[in-house]
Write a protein that holds these residues in place. Structure first.
Motif, PDB file in Angstrom:
ATOM      1  N   ILE A 199       0.837  -1.200   0.000  1.00 48.69           N
ATOM      2  CA  ILE A 199       0.000   0.000   0.000  1.00 48.69           C
ATOM      3  C   ILE A 199       0.873   1.251   0.000  1.00 48.69           C
ATOM      4  O   ILE A 199       0.609   2.217  -0.714  1.00 48.69           O
ATOM      5  N   ALA A 200       1.932   1.234   0.812  1.00 41.74           N
ATOM      6  CA  ALA A 200       2.853   2.369   0.839  1.00 41.74           C
ATOM      7  C   ALA A 200       3.520   2.566  -0.515  1.00 41.74           C
ATOM      8  O   ALA A 200       3.732   3.703  -0.961  1.00 41.74           O
ATOM      9  N   ALA A 201       3.846   1.468  -1.186  1.00 44.71           N
ATOM     10  CA  ALA A 201       4.461   1.571  -2.506  1.00 44.71           C
ATOM     11  C   ALA A 201       3.508   2.208  -3.509  1.00 44.71           C
ATOM     12  O   ALA A 201       3.905   3.063  -4.310  1.00 44.71           O
ATOM     13  N   GLY A 202       2.241   1.787  -3.467  1.00 48.82           N
ATOM     14  CA  GLY A 202       1.271   2.366  -4.391  1.00 48.82           C
ATOM     15  C   GLY A 202       1.029   3.840  -4.139  1.00 48.82           C
ATOM     16  O   GLY A 202       0.925   4.637  -5.077  1.00 48.82           O
ATOM     17  N   ILE A 203       0.951   4.220  -2.851  1.00 43.57           N
ATOM     18  CA  ILE A 203       0.718   5.627  -2.531  1.00 43.57           C
ATOM     19  C   ILE A 203       1.904   6.485  -2.959  1.00 43.57           C
ATOM     20  O   ILE A 203       1.740   7.606  -3.450  1.00 43.57           O
ATOM     21  N   ALA A 204       3.115   5.966  -2.799  1.00 44.84           N
ATOM     22  CA  ALA A 204       4.312   6.746  -3.122  1.00 44.84           C
ATOM     23  C   ALA A 204       4.450   7.024  -4.612  1.00 44.84           C
ATOM     24  O   ALA A 204       5.161   7.968  -5.000  1.00 44.84           O
ATOM     25  N   THR A 205       3.791   6.238  -5.453  1.00 50.66           N
ATOM     26  CA  THR A 205       3.891   6.497  -6.893  1.00 50.66           C
ATOM     27  C   THR A 205       3.190   7.785  -7.296  1.00 50.66           C
ATOM     28  O   THR A 205       3.365   8.247  -8.426  1.00 50.66           O
ATOM     29  N   THR A 206       2.408   8.376  -6.391  1.00 48.45           N
ATOM     30  CA  THR A 206       1.784   9.669  -6.695  1.00 48.45           C
ATOM     31  C   THR A 206       2.816  10.784  -6.779  1.00 48.45           C
ATOM     32  O   THR A 206       2.479  11.910  -7.154  1.00 48.45           O
ATOM     33  N   LEU A 207       4.070  10.482  -6.420  1.00 46.78           N
ATOM     34  CA  LEU A 207       5.133  11.472  -6.620  1.00 46.78           C
ATOM     35  C   LEU A 207       5.271  11.825  -8.096  1.00 46.78           C
ATOM     36  O   LEU A 207       5.724  12.929  -8.426  1.00 46.78           O
ATOM     37  N   ALA A 208       4.917  10.891  -8.962  1.00 47.56           N
ATOM     38  CA  ALA A 208       4.893  11.169 -10.403  1.00 47.56           C
ATOM     39  C   ALA A 208       3.488  11.613 -10.772  1.00 47.56           C
ATOM     40  O   ALA A 208       2.561  10.815 -10.840  1.00 47.56           O
ATOM     41  N   ASN A 209       3.316  12.897 -10.977  1.00 42.15           N
ATOM     42  CA  ASN A 209       2.014  13.476 -11.297  1.00 42.15           C
ATOM     43  C   ASN A 209       2.190  14.460 -12.448  1.00 42.15           C
ATOM     44  O   ASN A 209       3.322  14.697 -12.901  1.00 42.15           O
ATOM     45  N   PRO A 210       1.110  15.020 -12.965  1.00 40.24           N
ATOM     46  CA  PRO A 210       1.244  15.918 -14.121  1.00 40.24           C
ATOM     47  C   PRO A 210       2.203  17.085 -13.921  1.00 40.24           C
ATOM     48  O   PRO A 210       2.725  17.624 -14.900  1.00 40.24           O
ATOM     49  N   LEU A 211       2.457  17.476 -12.673  1.00 38.99           N
ATOM     50  CA  LEU A 211       3.386  18.585 -12.429  1.00 38.99           C
ATOM     51  C   LEU A 211       4.835  18.128 -12.371  1.00 38.99           C
ATOM     52  O   LEU A 211       5.740  18.872 -12.769  1.00 38.99           O
ATOM     53  N   THR A 212       5.078  16.921 -11.862  1.00 43.34           N
ATOM     54  CA  THR A 212       6.454  16.466 -11.684  1.00 43.34           C
ATOM     55  C   THR A 212       6.988  15.620 -12.838  1.00 43.34           C
ATOM     56  O   THR A 212       8.203  15.507 -12.999  1.00 43.34           O
ATOM     57  N   ILE A 213       6.099  15.029 -13.630  1.00 43.90           N
ATOM     58  CA  ILE A 213       6.567  14.159 -14.717  1.00 43.90           C
ATOM     59  C   ILE A 213       7.469  14.889 -15.708  1.00 43.90           C
ATOM     60  O   ILE A 213       8.530  14.366 -16.079  1.00 43.90           O
ATOM     61  N   PRO A 214       7.133  16.100 -16.184  1.00 44.33           N
ATOM     62  CA  PRO A 214       8.068  16.790 -17.079  1.00 44.33           C
ATOM     63  C   PRO A 214       9.428  17.037 -16.439  1.00 44.33           C
ATOM     64  O   PRO A 214      10.471  16.919 -17.107  1.00 44.33           O
ATOM     65  N   VAL A 215       9.444  17.359 -15.150  1.00 41.90           N
ATOM     66  CA  VAL A 215      10.713  17.584 -14.454  1.00 41.90           C
ATOM     67  C   VAL A 215      11.509  16.291 -14.376  1.00 41.90           C
ATOM     68  O   VAL A 215      12.733  16.280 -14.582  1.00 41.90           O
ATOM     69  N   ILE A 216      10.843  15.174 -14.078  1.00 39.48           N
ATOM     70  CA  ILE A 216      11.520  13.887 -13.985  1.00 39.48           C
ATOM     71  C   ILE A 216      12.107  13.483 -15.331  1.00 39.48           C
ATOM     72  O   ILE A 216      13.254  13.020 -15.411  1.00 39.48           O
ATOM     73  N   LEU A 217      11.345  13.673 -16.399  1.00 42.34           N
ATOM     74  CA  LEU A 217      11.835  13.301 -17.723  1.00 42.34           C
ATOM     75  C   LEU A 217      13.061  14.114 -18.107  1.00 42.34           C
ATOM     76  O   LEU A 217      14.042  13.574 -18.644  1.00 42.34           O
ATOM     77  N   VAL A 218      13.015  15.413 -17.857  1.00 37.88           N
ATOM     78  CA  VAL A 218      14.162  16.267 -18.187  1.00 37.88           C
ATOM     79  C   VAL A 218      15.374  15.877 -17.348  1.00 37.88           C
ATOM     80  O   VAL A 218      16.500  15.812 -17.857  1.00 37.88           O
ATOM     81  N   ALA A 219      15.162  15.607 -16.057  1.00 36.42           N
ATOM     82  CA  ALA A 219      16.273  15.257 -15.175  1.00 36.42           C
ATOM     83  C   ALA A 219      16.934  13.950 -15.609  1.00 36.42           C
ATOM     84  O   ALA A 219      18.174  13.859 -15.670  1.00 36.42           O
ATOM     85  N   THR A 220      16.136  12.938 -15.926  1.00 30.84           N
ATOM     86  CA  THR A 220      16.719  11.664 -16.360  1.00 30.84           C
ATOM     87  C   THR A 220      17.472  11.826 -17.680  1.00 30.84           C
ATOM     88  O   THR A 220      18.534  11.229 -17.870  1.00 30.84           O
ATOM     89  N   TYR A 221      16.943  12.643 -18.580  1.00 35.91           N
ATOM     90  CA  TYR A 221      17.609  12.859 -19.866  1.00 35.91           C
ATOM     91  C   TYR A 221      18.935  13.591 -19.679  1.00 35.91           C
ATOM     92  O   TYR A 221      19.965  13.177 -20.237  1.00 35.91           O
ATOM     93  N   GLU A 222      18.929  14.654 -18.895  1.00 35.33           N
ATOM     94  CA  GLU A 222      20.141  15.443 -18.713  1.00 35.33           C
ATOM     95  C   GLU A 222      21.216  14.632 -17.994  1.00 35.33           C
ATOM     96  O   GLU A 222      22.397  14.676 -18.378  1.00 35.33           O
ATOM     97  N   VAL A 223      20.842  13.900 -16.957  1.00 35.76           N
ATOM     98  CA  VAL A 223      21.818  13.078 -16.248  1.00 35.76           C
ATOM     99  C   VAL A 223      22.349  11.973 -17.157  1.00 35.76           C
ATOM    100  O   VAL A 223      23.553  11.672 -17.141  1.00 35.76           O
ATOM    101  N   GLY A 224      21.495  11.377 -17.964  1.00 32.34           N
ATOM    102  CA  GLY A 224      21.941  10.347 -18.884  1.00 32.34           C
ATOM    103  C   GLY A 224      22.909  10.871 -19.927  1.00 32.34           C
ATOM    104  O   GLY A 224      23.895  10.201 -20.269  1.00 32.34           O
ATOM    105  N   VAL A 225      22.659  12.057 -20.443  1.00 40.06           N
ATOM    106  CA  VAL A 225      23.569  12.656 -21.421  1.00 40.06           C
ATOM    107  C   VAL A 225      24.938  12.892 -20.798  1.00 40.06           C
ATOM    108  O   VAL A 225      25.977  12.637 -21.413  1.00 40.06           O
ATOM    109  N   VAL A 226      24.960  13.367 -19.567  1.00 37.02           N
ATOM    110  CA  VAL A 226      26.235  13.601 -18.879  1.00 37.02           C
ATOM    111  C   VAL A 226      26.963  12.284 -18.630  1.00 37.02           C
ATOM    112  O   VAL A 226      28.187  12.186 -18.813  1.00 37.02           O
TER     113      VAL A 226
END
Length: 211
Positions: free
Chosen positions: A101-128
């Motif tokens: 249950i805690a795992a399912g609730i924690a996935t709300t960290l990825a929401n319409p506001l944070t998903i673009p930030v997460i995608l950009v962060a993973t891309y930039e770190v991967g490029v580096v």
């Protein structure tokens, strides 16, 4: 024969319908209003965050199990696998004996506001990490557009490969940070709850102190 005849059936239906109308909106919500409420609730996100936090802390599991579940959800949310976050979180939590249950609730960290930030962060770190110059800085909207309009063969090398590689350290850091925070928060919450219960047991509500 009754003096006052019983009202017809449709009158009962009308009364129930009118009573139910008291709890409805005066004006039906429009599509744009529903979308705005989804992206930015009227009461803000802080209330939702506090509610979800209390839901996690009140789980009847050990602090370690709760923290493992939250860490699994946080780690999966830091990956570009949009739409599969909860499945990844549940699988990881199950393998590590974490609270599902805690795992399912924690996935709300990825929401319409944070998903673009997460995608950009993973891309930039991967490029580096790959040491590649890439095709210039990309915004979250551009990454989402590329993901939805290009084929997998055209996405792998310029976009997906850097994002997958970049998500590894971000997911690991998120898991470690949320594990520590959740573990001590759950431990403190459970210890305080135990103290309150012990106090109530020693001083029942109905007892009166004698002179």
């Amino acid at each position: 024969m009754p003096i006052f005849p019983s009202p017809p059936l449709n009158s009962h239906i009308r009364i129930v319908y009118q009573d139910s109308m008291l709890f409805r909106r005066k004006k039906p919500a429009t599509l744009s209003g529903r979308l705005r409420e989804f992206l930015w609730p009227r009461k803000g996100f802080s209330r939702g965050v506090r509610y979800l936090s209390m839901r996690v802390l009140r789980l009847s599991s050990s602090p370690h199990s709760i923290a493992v579940g939250v860490a699994a959800g946080a780690a999966s949310s830091a990956t570009p696998f949009i739409g599969f976050h909860i499945l990844i979180a549940l699988a990881v939590a199950y393998l590590l004996s974490g609270n599902l249950i805690a795992a399912g609730i924690a996935t709300t960290l990825a929401n319409p506001l944070t998903i673009p930030v997460i995608l950009v962060a993973t891309y930039e770190v991967g490029v580096v990490m790959l040491g590649a110059g890439g095709s210039g800085a990309l915004t979250g909207e551009e990454i989402v557009h590329r993901l939805s309009h290009l084929e997998l063969a055209h996405l792998w090398e310029p976009l997906l490969r850097p994002m997958l590689i970049g998500s590894v350290p971000i997911a690991a850091a998120s898991a470690a940070a949320f594990y520590v925070l959740t573990f001590y928060a759950a431990k403190l919450f459970q210890s305080r709850r135990q103290v309150r219960r012990s106090g109530k047991a020693q001083h029942p509500a109905g007892s009166a102190n004698g002179p």
